[in-house]
Design a protein around this motif. Structure first.
Motif, PDB file in Angstrom:
ATOM      1  N   ARG A   1      22.816  46.904  45.654  1.00 42.35           N
ATOM      2  CA  ARG A   1      22.183  45.610  45.324  1.00 42.35           C
ATOM      3  C   ARG A   1      23.093  44.451  45.735  1.00 42.35           C
ATOM      4  NH1 ARG A   1      18.212  43.420  41.482  1.00 42.35           N
ATOM      5  NH2 ARG A   1      18.983  41.399  40.799  1.00 42.35           N
ATOM      6  N   GLY A   2      24.391  44.584  45.504  1.00 39.26           N
ATOM      7  CA  GLY A   2      25.347  43.559  45.900  1.00 39.26           C
ATOM      8  C   GLY A   2      25.378  43.383  47.411  1.00 39.26           C
ATOM      9  N   ARG A   3      25.322  44.505  48.146  1.00 37.13           N
ATOM     10  CA  ARG A   3      25.306  44.421  49.620  1.00 37.13           C
ATOM     11  C   ARG A   3      24.048  43.717  50.110  1.00 37.13           C
ATOM     12  NH1 ARG A   3      27.677  49.520  49.114  1.00 37.13           N
ATOM     13  NH2 ARG A   3      25.718  50.593  49.514  1.00 37.13           N
ATOM     14  N   GLU A   4      22.917  43.990  49.456  1.00 37.35           N
ATOM     15  CA  GLU A   4      21.676  43.299  49.827  1.00 37.35           C
ATOM     16  C   GLU A   4      21.819  41.793  49.617  1.00 37.35           C
ATOM     17  OE1 GLU A   4      18.187  44.917  47.938  1.00 37.35           O
ATOM     18  OE2 GLU A   4      18.817  46.962  48.414  1.00 37.35           O
ATOM     19  N   THR A   5      22.438  41.406  48.530  1.00 35.81           N
ATOM     20  CA  THR A   5      22.644  39.985  48.236  1.00 35.81           C
ATOM     21  C   THR A   5      23.542  39.345  49.283  1.00 35.81           C
ATOM     22  OG1 THR A   5      22.366  40.387  45.870  1.00 35.81           O
ATOM     23  CG2 THR A   5      23.486  38.342  46.506  1.00 35.81           C
ATOM     24  N   ILE A   6      24.640  40.023  49.622  1.00 33.04           N
ATOM     25  CA  ILE A   6      25.553  39.516  50.655  1.00 33.04           C
ATOM     26  C   ILE A   6      24.826  39.372  51.987  1.00 33.04           C
ATOM     27  CG2 ILE A   6      27.595  40.091  52.045  1.00 33.04           C
ATOM     28  CD1 ILE A   6      28.690  41.491  49.459  1.00 33.04           C
ATOM     29  N   SER A   7      24.073  40.384  52.344  1.00 34.64           N
ATOM     30  CA  SER A   7      23.327  40.355  53.603  1.00 34.64           C
ATOM     31  C   SER A   7      22.337  39.201  53.631  1.00 34.64           C
ATOM     32  CB  SER A   7      22.594  41.686  53.790  1.00 34.64           C
ATOM     33  OG  SER A   7      21.841  41.670  54.963  1.00 34.64           O
ATOM     34  N   GLU A   8      21.629  38.997  52.527  1.00 29.71           N
ATOM     35  CA  GLU A   8      20.652  37.906  52.444  1.00 29.71           C
ATOM     36  C   GLU A   8      21.335  36.544  52.554  1.00 29.71           C
ATOM     37  OE1 GLU A   8      16.924  36.113  52.201  1.00 29.71           O
ATOM     38  OE2 GLU A   8      17.519  38.164  52.677  1.00 29.71           O
ATOM     39  N   LEU A   9      22.475  36.383  51.911  1.00 27.18           N
ATOM     40  CA  LEU A   9      23.215  35.117  51.993  1.00 27.18           C
ATOM     41  C   LEU A   9      23.661  34.840  53.429  1.00 27.18           C
ATOM     42  CD1 LEU A   9      25.376  35.340  48.758  1.00 27.18           C
ATOM     43  CD2 LEU A   9      23.550  33.688  49.223  1.00 27.18           C
ATOM     44  N   ILE A  10      24.180  35.852  54.095  1.00 28.25           N
ATOM     45  CA  ILE A  10      24.611  35.674  55.487  1.00 28.25           C
ATOM     46  C   ILE A  10      23.421  35.298  56.358  1.00 28.25           C
ATOM     47  CG2 ILE A  10      25.511  36.885  57.520  1.00 28.25           C
ATOM     48  CD1 ILE A  10      27.340  38.441  55.563  1.00 28.25           C
ATOM     49  N   ARG A  11      22.280  35.979  56.151  1.00 30.78           N
ATOM     50  CA  ARG A  11      21.085  35.678  56.939  1.00 30.78           C
ATOM     51  C   ARG A  11      20.633  34.242  56.718  1.00 30.78           C
ATOM     52  NH1 ARG A  11      16.024  34.976  56.318  1.00 30.78           N
ATOM     53  NH2 ARG A  11      15.976  35.552  54.137  1.00 30.78           N
ATOM     54  N   LYS A  12      20.640  33.773  55.465  1.00 23.90           N
ATOM     55  CA  LYS A  12      20.210  32.407  55.166  1.00 23.90           C
ATOM     56  C   LYS A  12      21.135  31.374  55.816  1.00 23.90           C
ATOM     57  CE  LYS A  12      17.644  33.282  50.979  1.00 23.90           C
ATOM     58  NZ  LYS A  12      17.507  33.057  49.545  1.00 23.90           N
ATOM     59  N   VAL A  13      22.424  31.606  55.750  1.00 21.58           N
ATOM     60  CA  VAL A  13      23.375  30.688  56.391  1.00 21.58           C
ATOM     61  C   VAL A  13      23.124  30.666  57.892  1.00 21.58           C
ATOM     62  CG1 VAL A  13      25.810  30.302  56.938  1.00 21.58           C
ATOM     63  CG2 VAL A  13      25.135  30.859  54.596  1.00 21.58           C
ATOM     64  N   TRP A  14      22.980  31.853  58.482  1.00 20.73           N
ATOM     65  CA  TRP A  14      22.739  31.959  59.921  1.00 20.73           C
ATOM     66  C   TRP A  14      21.475  31.213  60.322  1.00 20.73           C
ATOM     67  CZ3 TRP A  14      18.875  34.613  62.742  1.00 20.73           C
ATOM     68  CH2 TRP A  14      19.135  34.723  64.112  1.00 20.73           C
ATOM     69  N   GLU A  15      20.390  31.415  59.568  1.00 16.42           N
ATOM     70  CA  GLU A  15      19.127  30.750  59.887  1.00 16.42           C
ATOM     71  C   GLU A  15      19.247  29.229  59.734  1.00 16.42           C
ATOM     72  OE1 GLU A  15      16.229  32.617  57.369  1.00 16.42           O
ATOM     73  OE2 GLU A  15      15.906  34.249  58.806  1.00 16.42           O
ATOM     74  N   SER A  16      19.942  28.782  58.683  1.00 15.49           N
ATOM     75  CA  SER A  16      20.067  27.337  58.467  1.00 15.49           C
ATOM     76  C   SER A  16      20.857  26.667  59.580  1.00 15.49           C
ATOM     77  CB  SER A  16      20.690  27.039  57.119  1.00 15.49           C
ATOM     78  OG  SER A  16      22.062  27.371  57.119  1.00 15.49           O
ATOM     79  N   GLU A  17      21.811  27.367  60.126  1.00 15.84           N
ATOM     80  CA  GLU A  17      22.618  26.794  61.205  1.00 15.84           C
ATOM     81  C   GLU A  17      21.929  26.874  62.556  1.00 15.84           C
ATOM     82  OE1 GLU A  17      26.492  28.545  60.990  1.00 15.84           O
ATOM     83  OE2 GLU A  17      26.986  27.437  59.160  1.00 15.84           O
ATOM     84  N   ARG A  18      20.890  27.664  62.666  1.00 16.02           N
ATOM     85  CA  ARG A  18      20.136  27.792  63.912  1.00 16.02           C
ATOM     86  C   ARG A  18      18.984  26.807  64.007  1.00 16.02           C
ATOM     87  NH1 ARG A  18      23.931  30.094  65.895  1.00 16.02           N
ATOM     88  NH2 ARG A  18      24.147  32.306  66.159  1.00 16.02           N
ATOM     89  N   ARG A  19      18.623  26.189  62.876  1.00 11.35           N
ATOM     90  CA  ARG A  19      17.504  25.235  62.870  1.00 11.35           C
ATOM     91  C   ARG A  19      17.881  23.973  63.643  1.00 11.35           C
ATOM     92  NH1 ARG A  19      17.060  25.910  56.898  1.00 11.35           N
ATOM     93  NH2 ARG A  19      15.881  27.816  56.704  1.00 11.35           N
ATOM     94  N   PRO A  20      16.911  23.447  64.404  1.00  9.05           N
ATOM     95  CA  PRO A  20      17.185  22.182  65.097  1.00  9.05           C
ATOM     96  C   PRO A  20      17.400  21.059  64.084  1.00  9.05           C
ATOM     97  CG  PRO A  20      15.076  23.139  65.816  1.00  9.05           C
ATOM     98  CD  PRO A  20      15.595  23.982  64.686  1.00  9.05           C
ATOM     99  N   GLN A  21      18.336  20.206  64.357  1.00  8.68           N
ATOM    100  CA  GLN A  21      18.665  19.097  63.437  1.00  8.68           C
ATOM    101  C   GLN A  21      17.774  17.913  63.703  1.00  8.68           C
ATOM    102  OE1 GLN A  21      20.702  19.475  60.936  1.00  8.68           O
ATOM    103  NE2 GLN A  21      21.222  21.519  61.565  1.00  8.68           N
TER     104      GLN A  21
END
Length: 144
Positions: free
Chosen positions: A124-144
């Protein structure tokens, strides 16, 4: 055929997926290691029993051959750890390519320490870590 050719898809997998047999790897730009055609063919024959030659794999990757059998596509997909639909459905290709980009970004960022520490975390902790990394990655890929 869709927007992406079999050759483009196979090339992407060679460039992004880590090798199975390090002694037969080839380096390309950026020092990244990719598996040799011989290593891929040998692994497919040995683990899946599918007859395939290194020359045929090279022909597929370079576009000299562009109509592989379902057995060959399935074997290549299994070797690279992607569903066979990667080769058949461009939307699936886009989704998997985005995941491969994320993995490459993680590798490039030297995130091995996080991965090693995550090995001792609950599923469960690994899933949370993975989700956090994915969210950061997606937020940084969005056009500003």
């Amino acid at each position: 055929m869709g927007a992406f050719s079999i050759a483009e898809k196979l090339d992407r997998l060679f460039r992004q997926v880590r090798p199975v047999s390090p002694q037969r790897d080839q380096r390309h730009e950026g020092g990244q290691v990719e598996p040799s055609y011989m290593a891929v063919a040998e692994a497919i024959r040995a683990t899946q029993g599918v007859p395939i030659s290194h020359t045929y794999i090279w022909q597929l990757r370079t576009g000299r051959r562009d109509n592989p059998t379902v057995a060959h596509l399935t074997a290549l997909a299994a070797y690279f750890g992607v569903p066979v639909s990667y080769f058949l459905d461009d939307e699936q290709t886009r989704r998997i390519d985005a995941q491969l980009d994320l993995l490459q970004t993680i590798r490039d960022a030297g995130v091995t320490q996080i991965a090693l520490r995550a090995a001792d975390v609950s599923p469960r902790g690994r899933e949370t870590i993975s989700e956090l990394i994915r969210k950061v990655w997606e937020s940084e890929r969005r056009p500003q």
